[in-house]
Structures are given as C-alpha cells and as structure tokens.
Design an enzyme around this catalytic site. Structure first.
Site, mmCIF file in Angstrom:
data_model
loop_
_atom_site.group_PDB
_atom_site.id
_atom_site.type_symbol
_atom_site.label_atom_id
_atom_site.label_comp_id
_atom_site.label_asym_id
_atom_site.label_seq_id
_atom_site.Cartn_x
_atom_site.Cartn_y
_atom_site.Cartn_z
ATOM 1 N N SER A 15 69.903 51.039 -7.059
ATOM 2 C CA SER A 15 69.076 52.184 -7.449
ATOM 3 C C SER A 15 69.569 53.497 -6.846
ATOM 4 C CB SER A 15 67.628 51.949 -7.014
ATOM 5 O OG SER A 15 66.872 53.124 -7.251
ATOM 6 N N LYS A 66 58.326 47.092 -14.756
ATOM 7 C CA LYS A 66 57.610 48.202 -15.401
ATOM 8 C C LYS A 66 56.371 47.743 -16.187
ATOM 9 C CE LYS A 66 61.503 51.407 -15.658
ATOM 10 N NZ LYS A 66 62.234 52.359 -16.499
ATOM 11 N N ASN A 87 56.588 53.591 -14.699
ATOM 12 C CA ASN A 87 57.716 53.710 -13.756
ATOM 13 C C ASN A 87 57.336 54.484 -12.502
ATOM 14 O OD1 ASN A 87 57.669 56.359 -14.649
ATOM 15 N ND2 ASN A 87 59.884 56.535 -14.814
ATOM 16 N N ASP A 102 59.745 58.560 -17.905
ATOM 17 C CA ASP A 102 61.048 58.429 -18.574
ATOM 18 C C ASP A 102 61.167 59.408 -19.743
ATOM 19 O OD1 ASP A 102 62.060 56.468 -16.925
ATOM 20 O OD2 ASP A 102 61.385 54.812 -18.189
ATOM 21 N N ILE A 216 71.897 57.448 -22.817
ATOM 22 C CA ILE A 216 71.227 57.229 -21.526
ATOM 23 C C ILE A 216 72.173 56.589 -20.513
ATOM 24 C CG2 ILE A 216 68.930 57.057 -22.568
ATOM 25 C CD1 ILE A 216 69.017 54.059 -21.682
#
Ligand code: ATR
Length: 271
Positions: A15, A66, A87, A102, A216
């Site tokens: 992450s 999520k 999220n 998002d 993305i």
C-alpha cells in the site's frame, strides 16, 4: 494526544497510503500517526473493533475488505451507498461512518489536469466492471454524463453494474470498439497493462478527436493504453493522481486538516 489512523488490507505491504498520509502529517506538523495494518478476512471485524478501542480516528480500507467495511458501517455516505463499497471509515463517538472516495478521487484527478472537463456532450466508455469501475461510473454520472457505456470480459458483471446505476448506464456485450464510438472519454478500470503486461484490444480512433483517455493503472505511469492515446493526440490522464486525490477526504475527516495533492507528493510516491 497523538491522533491515530491507518490502512487495513490483506496483504498490506504494497500500500502507498502510508507514504501519502505520512507526507501530509509531516507537512502540517501534526501529532498524528498513520500505519499499515494487516487484517485477514476472518479477523476484519474484531480487528476494527480493537482499533476503535485503541482510539483510532478512522481507517482506509483496501482489498479485500471494501465490501466488509460497507456492511460494518452504521452510517454511509450517499456515494458509498451508490457504489456499494467503503474505502474510508471514520470512527465517530456513537457510530462508524463509511465513505467511498474512489469516485471523487477519480474526478478530482481528471479535473486537476483538465479543469473544464464535464459530461453531457457525448457518451463515456468504461472498460471493466469491478469495484474500481463502480466508483468511476458513479463519478461519471456525477460529472454529468447522460450515457455511460460499460464493457467487461465477464458480461454478467457489467450487466449487474449497469442495472444498479439506472438507465444512464449501459452494459455493452460486443466489443471495446463499440463502446468507444463517438465517446469523449475512455477509462481502463481493469488491471490489464499493469507492470507492462497485456494490451487493451481497442481501436481508439473510434473516440471523438478531443476525447480524454485515462487509466487507473499507474505502474508504469504511462501504460501502453496511454502511450497509444498520446501518440494519437488524445488528451491523457494517468492513474497516480486518483490514488492521491482519494486520500484527501479521509485525512481531512480524521485530522481536521485539508491536505493538498502536490507534484512533490507525486514524485515521493513514485520514488
Ligand atoms: P477492482 O476492485 O480493482 O476493480 P475486481 O473487482 O477484481 O478489482 O475487478 C477487476 C476487473 O478487471 C474486472 O472488470 C475484471 O474482469 P472480469 O470481471 O471479467 O474478471 C477485469 N480484468 C482483470 N484481468 C483482466 C484481463 N486479463 N482481461 C480483461 N479484464 C480483466
């Protein structure tokens, strides 16, 4: 007292969120921490409750949690409700608030480069129908698109996505070329092209000449799709900014300070 937040996922080592939030904490000289926390699916709920007891202000939630975070939240933002996933969790005195940033991260990123971008003049084309696609379809509707076309390898998933967003969203089963016809926006929401692997089978020349092409995937920063789009003189937006912009609302909610996405932060996350 030190304010605490973090990101939960499984695995979590990959992450980039700790780097982003750590940068802002330092920049604003806050007495705060943001840590990566590994929680498996079995431990998710008890793990979250433990973190609340430890005084955490909130968390970012990443793969695979999520949907579990969506179920755990006592209250949801309208956008989390529409997207069907959470999220960002904010722990308030008497409840857990679930948000999904998002979609606004996605549109803030496009607008940072093209401030006049808006929908409504032509259709938008979306490749993919997973969790990321849901946030992006929500954002495209918010920005004013009257027609959002979705193509996915597994058609049943795009049909399901379209039906949950109403009649402005259409699942197209033919091909990517078909969803691109006269569209002024194309986005890849799948992992195709990540680490330079795979190529998206689409002829971008079906798009309107002034279309924006976005991805993305941000590793590499210029994917095969974005390179092809650039060489054909389309406007392009890479995926790194979405990652940075989606982090803003959580930071603001936990630490009461609105952070800014800067070029220095982009470089730091890339390094
Ligand atoms: P995320 O939350 O990141 O969107 P996801 O829910 O697993 O992750 O969705 C991944 C998306 O990438 C899906 O649209 C998936 O297509 P399928 O629904 O057919 O699986 C798409 N995807 C992943 N690998 C792909 C590939 N090699 N070719 C085409 N689509 C792919």
């Amino acid at each position: 007292m030190t304010l605490k937040a973090g990101v939960v996922g499984w695995p979590i080592a990959q992450s980039k969120s700790p780097r982003i939030h750590g940068y802002w904490i330092k920049q604003h000289r806050l007495d705060a921490t943001y840590e990566p926390i590994a929680l498996s699916e079995d431990e998710f709920e008890t793990g979250i409750r433990d973190l609340i007891s430890e005084g955490f202000k909130g968390l970012n939630v990443t793969i695979p949690h999520k949907e579990a975070a969506f179920r755990l939240a006592d209250k949801l933002s309208d956008r989390a409700q529409a997207i069907g996933a959470v999220n960002t969790l904010v722990f308030r005195e008497d409840h857990i608030f679930g948000d999904n940033t998002d979609g606004i991260g996605f549109s803030a990123n496009i607008k940072a480069k093209y401030p006049s971008w808006k929908g409504g003049n032509a259709p938008a084309a979306v490749f993919g129908a997973g969790g990321a696609a849901r946030g992006i379809v929500w954002a495209l509707l918010e920005i004013g698109y009257n027609e959002v076309r979705v193509f996915n390898r597994t058609v049943s998933r795009s049909i399901e996505l379209a039906s949950s967003f109403g009649d402005r969203v259409h699942a197209i089963s033919g091909s990517l070329d078909e969803i691109c016809k006269d569209a002024d926006f194309f986005v890849n929401t799948t992992s195709v092209g990540m680490n330079g692997k795979g190529s998206i089978d689409v002829d971008l020349m079906h798009l309107k000449p002034d279309a924006i092409v976005s991805d993305i995937v941000y590793s590499p920063l210029e994917t095969d799709l974005l390179r092809r789009a650039r060489l054909s003189n389309f406007r392009t937006v890479d995926g790194l900014g979405m990652l940075l912009h989606q982090a803003v609302p959580g930071f603001e909610a936990w630490f009461d300070t609105k952070p800014v996405v800067t070029d220095e932060l982009r470089q730091l996350v890339l390094s």
